[in-house]
Design a protein around this motif. Structure first.
Motif, PDB file in Angstrom:
ATOM      1  N   PRO A   1      -1.030  -2.979   2.380  1.00 36.32           N
ATOM      2  CA  PRO A   1       0.060  -3.850   2.823  1.00 36.32           C
ATOM      3  C   PRO A   1      -0.290  -5.329   2.684  1.00 36.32           C
ATOM      4  O   PRO A   1       0.571  -6.131   2.316  1.00 36.32           O
ATOM      5  CB  PRO A   1       0.256  -3.449   4.292  1.00 36.32           C
ATOM      6  N   ASP A   2      -1.538  -5.688   2.941  1.00 39.27           N
ATOM      7  CA  ASP A   2      -1.945  -7.096   2.803  1.00 39.27           C
ATOM      8  C   ASP A   2      -1.842  -7.567   1.358  1.00 39.27           C
ATOM      9  O   ASP A   2      -1.373  -8.675   1.092  1.00 39.27           O
ATOM     10  CB  ASP A   2      -3.379  -7.301   3.313  1.00 39.27           C
TER      11      ASP A   2
ATOM     12  N   LEU B   1       0.153  -6.353  -0.952  1.00 38.45           N
ATOM     13  CA  LEU B   1       1.581  -6.463  -1.279  1.00 38.45           C
ATOM     14  C   LEU B   1       2.179  -7.727  -0.671  1.00 38.45           C
ATOM     15  O   LEU B   1       2.963  -8.418  -1.322  1.00 38.45           O
ATOM     16  CB  LEU B   1       2.332  -5.218  -0.814  1.00 38.45           C
ATOM     17  N   LYS B   2       1.788  -8.041   0.548  1.00 38.03           N
ATOM     18  CA  LYS B   2       2.294  -9.252   1.204  1.00 38.03           C
ATOM     19  C   LYS B   2       1.858 -10.505   0.442  1.00 38.03           C
ATOM     20  O   LYS B   2       2.662 -11.411   0.214  1.00 38.03           O
ATOM     21  CB  LYS B   2       1.805  -9.311   2.653  1.00 38.03           C
ATOM     22  N   GLU B   3       0.584 -10.547   0.018  1.00 34.06           N
ATOM     23  CA  GLU B   3       0.083 -11.685  -0.766  1.00 34.06           C
ATOM     24  C   GLU B   3       0.880 -11.872  -2.051  1.00 34.06           C
ATOM     25  O   GLU B   3       1.112 -12.990  -2.487  1.00 34.06           O
ATOM     26  CB  GLU B   3      -1.383 -11.465  -1.149  1.00 34.06           C
ATOM     27  N   GLN B   4       1.269 -10.764  -2.648  1.00 34.82           N
ATOM     28  CA  GLN B   4       1.997 -10.800  -3.922  1.00 34.82           C
ATOM     29  C   GLN B   4       3.511 -10.888  -3.731  1.00 34.82           C
ATOM     30  O   GLN B   4       4.256 -10.893  -4.702  1.00 34.82           O
ATOM     31  CB  GLN B   4       1.656  -9.558  -4.759  1.00 34.82           C
ATOM     32  N   GLN B   5       3.964 -10.920  -2.498  1.00 34.41           N
ATOM     33  CA  GLN B   5       5.394 -10.957  -2.153  1.00 34.41           C
ATOM     34  C   GLN B   5       6.140  -9.749  -2.721  1.00 34.41           C
ATOM     35  O   GLN B   5       7.282  -9.856  -3.176  1.00 34.41           O
ATOM     36  CB  GLN B   5       6.019 -12.280  -2.598  1.00 34.41           C
TER      37      GLN B   5
ATOM     38  N   LEU C   1       7.847  -6.284  -1.812  1.00 33.79           N
ATOM     39  CA  LEU C   1       8.436  -5.647  -0.638  1.00 33.79           C
ATOM     40  C   LEU C   1       8.701  -4.155  -0.825  1.00 33.79           C
ATOM     41  O   LEU C   1       8.966  -3.453   0.152  1.00 33.79           O
ATOM     42  CB  LEU C   1       9.754  -6.345  -0.277  1.00 33.79           C
TER      43      LEU C   1
ATOM     44  N   ALA D   1       4.037  -0.421   7.641  1.00 35.82           N
ATOM     45  CA  ALA D   1       3.991  -1.842   7.276  1.00 35.82           C
ATOM     46  C   ALA D   1       5.348  -2.357   6.790  1.00 35.82           C
ATOM     47  O   ALA D   1       5.484  -3.540   6.482  1.00 35.82           O
ATOM     48  CB  ALA D   1       2.930  -2.066   6.196  1.00 35.82           C
TER      49      ALA D   1
ATOM     50  N   VAL E   1       6.997  -1.345   4.031  1.00 36.83           N
ATOM     51  CA  VAL E   1       7.143  -1.317   2.571  1.00 36.83           C
ATOM     52  C   VAL E   1       8.155  -0.222   2.214  1.00 36.83           C
ATOM     53  O   VAL E   1       7.997   0.934   2.603  1.00 36.83           O
ATOM     54  CB  VAL E   1       5.789  -1.038   1.880  1.00 36.83           C
TER      55      VAL E   1
ATOM     56  N   GLN F   1      10.395  -8.661  -6.454  1.00 35.01           N
ATOM     57  CA  GLN F   1       9.920  -8.178  -5.158  1.00 35.01           C
ATOM     58  C   GLN F   1       9.554  -6.691  -5.192  1.00 35.01           C
ATOM     59  O   GLN F   1       9.195  -6.116  -4.173  1.00 35.01           O
ATOM     60  CB  GLN F   1      10.991  -8.405  -4.092  1.00 35.01           C
TER      61      GLN F   1
END
Length: 168
Positions: A32-33, A35-39, A41, A73, A75, A124
């Motif tokens: 999840p981290d 994916l969040k860094e890469q934006q 969703l 998370a 996703v 996204q």
């Protein structure tokens, strides 16, 4: 000289269709981290040799746990597979994910439908798969980001051996 430049440019553009945005050894390395860094969703997920060994009817426990972690998370995920709809329906039911079977990847139609269902911009969304000529090319053609993972098991057929050699 101009012809050489055009030719090199065309080759470079063609090759970019086959290059993944990211490479991971396994889907379980996607966090999840990250994916969040890469934006990112949402994920479009291949099944055979990505979430389970080829032709498996159920995901292994570590994949079930990974899917649950992604859900917790927030996703969004959808299965997009070239396998028969009946087999993928059972697999998707076990992990409670929406799915498309017989997707005809690399043709982008089912993946585009999946992206529309997610109601997100293609930037996204990432397609996760183990094959360059189906998953990565298909993801590129539908405008999503791509994550190539190592196949869970090497296929034994002549066609797959040739394809894997070309992918390398």
């Amino acid at each position: 000289m101009v012809a050489e430049l055009v030719s090199a440019d065309v080759r470079r553009n063609y090759m970019s269709l086959l290059m993944p945005d990211f490479y991971m050894r396994s889907v379980t390395q996607i966090t999840p981290d990250f994916l969040k860094e890469q934006q990112i969703l949402a994920l479009l997920l291949d099944v055979d040799n990505t979430l389970a060994v080829d032709k498996a009817t159920a995901p292994p426990p570590e994949i079930i746990e990974w899917i649950e972690q992604m859900k917790r998370a927030g996703v969004q995920m959808r299965i997009v597979s070239n396998a028969k709809r009946r087999r993928i329906a059972g697999f998707a039911g076990m992990v409670q994910l929406p799915f498309s079977g017989l997707s005809c990847k690399p043709l982008p139609f089912q993946m585009l439908r999946a992206v529309r269902a997610l109601q997100l911009d293609g930037a996204q969304v990432a397609l996760v798969g183990d094959q360059i000529f189906t998953d990565i090319l298909g993801g590129r053609l539908c405008g999503v980001r791509t994550i190539l993972v190592e196949p869970m098991m090497e296929e034994s057929g002549r066609f797959f051996k040739i394809k894997r050699r070309l992918e390398r």
